[in-house]
Design a protein around this motif. Structure first.
Motif, PDB file in Angstrom:
ATOM      1  N   LYS A 129      -8.146  -5.671   0.388  1.00 51.10           N
ATOM      2  CA  LYS A 129      -7.341  -4.320   0.828  1.00 51.10           C
ATOM      3  C   LYS A 129      -8.085  -4.142   2.372  1.00 51.10           C
ATOM      4  O   LYS A 129      -9.018  -4.170   2.526  1.00 51.10           O
ATOM      5  N   THR A 130      -6.965  -3.696   3.086  1.00 52.42           N
ATOM      6  CA  THR A 130      -7.313  -2.970   4.556  1.00 52.42           C
ATOM      7  C   THR A 130      -7.841  -1.621   4.288  1.00 52.42           C
ATOM      8  O   THR A 130      -6.952  -0.757   3.652  1.00 52.42           O
ATOM      9  N   ILE A 131      -8.871  -1.211   5.108  1.00 49.20           N
ATOM     10  CA  ILE A 131      -9.372   0.098   5.052  1.00 49.20           C
ATOM     11  C   ILE A 131      -9.105   0.751   6.233  1.00 49.20           C
ATOM     12  O   ILE A 131      -9.353   0.409   7.249  1.00 49.20           O
ATOM     13  N   TYR A 133       0.881  -1.248  -0.065  1.00 48.81           N
ATOM     14  CA  TYR A 133      -0.008   0.154   0.049  1.00 48.81           C
ATOM     15  C   TYR A 133       0.777   1.218  -0.093  1.00 48.81           C
ATOM     16  O   TYR A 133       2.166   1.394   0.742  1.00 48.81           O
ATOM     17  N   SER A 186     -10.575  -4.975   7.812  1.00 47.67           N
ATOM     18  CA  SER A 186     -10.126  -6.042   6.469  1.00 47.67           C
ATOM     19  C   SER A 186     -11.101  -7.167   6.461  1.00 47.67           C
ATOM     20  O   SER A 186     -11.885  -7.855   7.537  1.00 47.67           O
ATOM     21  N   PHE A 199      -5.427   7.250   1.267  1.00 52.33           N
ATOM     22  CA  PHE A 199      -5.024   5.875   0.584  1.00 52.33           C
ATOM     23  C   PHE A 199      -4.782   6.393  -0.749  1.00 52.33           C
ATOM     24  O   PHE A 199      -5.495   7.296  -1.370  1.00 52.33           O
ATOM     25  N   GLN A 241     -16.612  -1.565   2.066  1.00 50.74           N
ATOM     26  CA  GLN A 241     -16.494  -1.272   3.402  1.00 50.74           C
ATOM     27  C   GLN A 241     -15.921   0.175   3.508  1.00 50.74           C
ATOM     28  O   GLN A 241     -15.212   0.630   2.876  1.00 50.74           O
ATOM     29  N   SER A 242     -16.244   0.374   4.585  1.00 49.18           N
ATOM     30  CA  SER A 242     -15.644   1.853   5.305  1.00 49.18           C
ATOM     31  C   SER A 242     -15.667   2.013   6.803  1.00 49.18           C
ATOM     32  O   SER A 242     -16.127   1.128   7.523  1.00 49.18           O
ATOM     33  N   TYR A 279     -17.565   0.823  11.694  1.00 52.55           N
ATOM     34  CA  TYR A 279     -17.459   0.417  10.307  1.00 52.55           C
ATOM     35  C   TYR A 279     -18.788   0.016   9.662  1.00 52.55           C
ATOM     36  O   TYR A 279     -19.561  -0.247  10.279  1.00 52.55           O
TER      37      TYR A 279
END
Lengths: 115, 113
Positions: free
Chosen positions: B100-102, A33, B94, A45, B2-3, B25
Motif C-alpha cells: 500500500k502507498t501511504i 484504493y 511506498s 485512507f 510506514q508513515s 517519512y
C-alpha cells in the motif's frame, strides 16, 4: 480504460439514504484504493484492495461503510444510512503491482453531498 | 509500519518567492517516494518521484525534491513560484509493488500576487 473512471461525478442524497459510488480502475491494475477528502482536509485512507488478497479495511470510519471489488476490476463503495458528516469527495486510485514504480493514478472523484 | 508527515498544513507565499514543502517519512525498509499535486477542482496527479539513483529529482514545471535517507525526508522545493502553483501537495511513500502507498495529509500552497 485510459484512466480511472468514477461515477457519478456528483451525488446529492438525503440523510439516512444509502449510496453507492463506483470506480473503474485502469485495466490491468491490481491495486485499488478509496480515499475521502473532506472540505479543507487532506486525504483520508478508507480501503485498499490488492489482487486476490484480503482488503485492508483499516481506514473505514464506521460499519456503515463497505466496499467490494468484483472480478479484480470494478469497485463499489457503499455508504449506508448516510449522515451529513459523510459529505466529501470520494477518490479512487489504482496502481500496478508490476515493477517498482507503483504510481497511483487517481480518478476525478465523486462529490457526495448529504442534505 | 510506514508513515508520512507533512509538517505544514498551509503555506502562503508571494509570487516569485522560493518555497519548501516539508515531508518526513518513517520506514524500516527501503522506500519509494512521491509528490502528488491537486490543482483547484481537479484530481490528484503525480508531480515527481524518487525510485533509485540520483537523490535529486525534478518535475517539468520547476519543482524539485531531494531524498535524504539520513534525515528520512523528501522535501519539495521551487526557487520561484507562480500563481499557477497554487494547489494542494501530497507526499507519499511506498515499499513497491504489492504494498500500500501511504499518503501524507497534504500541504496547501497558496501563492499571492
Amino acid at each position: 480504460g485510459a484512466g480511472v473512471s468514477q461515477s457519478p461525478s456528483n451525488k446529492v442524497t438525503e440523510k439516512g439514504k444509502d449510496v453507492e459510488l463506483r470506480c473503474d480502475p485502469i485495466s490491468g491494475h491490481t491495486a485499488l484504493y478509496w480515499y475521502r477528502q473532506s472540505l479543507g482536509q487532506g486525504l483520508e485512507f478508507l480501503i485498499y484492495f490488492q489482487g486476490n488478497s484480503a482488503p485492508d479495511k483499516s481506514g473505514l470510519p464506521s460499519d456503515r461503510f463497505s466496499a467490494e471489488r468484483t472480478g479484480g476490476s470494478v469497485s463499489t463503495l457503499t455508504i449506508q444510512r448516510t449522515q451529513q458528516e459523510d459529505s466529501a469527495v470520494y477518490l479512487c486510485a489504482s496502481s500496478t503491482r508490476q515493477g517498482v514504480s507503483t504510481e497511483a493514478f487517481f480518478g476525478q472523484g465523486t462529490r457526495l453531498t448529504v442534505v | 509500519a510506514q508513515s508520512v508527515t507533512q509538517l505544514d498544513s498551509q503555506v502562503p507565499v508571494f509570487e516569485e518567492a522560493p518555497v519548501e514543502l516539508r515531508c518526513n517519512y518513517s520506514s524500516s525498509v527501503s522506500v519509494y517516494l512521491f509528490w502528488y499535486v491537486q490543482y483547484p477542482n481537479q484530481g490528484l496527479q503525480l508531480l515527481l518521484k524518487y525510485l533509485s539513483g540520483s537523490t535529486l529529482v525534478e518535475s517539468i514545471n520547476g519543482f524539485e525534491a531531494e531524498f535524504n535517507k539520513s534525515q528520512t525526508s523528501f522535501h519539495l522545493r521551487k526557487p520561484s513560484v507562480h500563481i499557477s502553483d497554487t494547489a494542494e501537495y501530497f507526499c507519499a511513500v511506498s515499499r513497491g509493488g504489492g504494498f500500500k502507498t501511504i499518503f501524507g495529509a497534504g500541504t496547501r500552497l497558496f501563492v499571492k500576487a
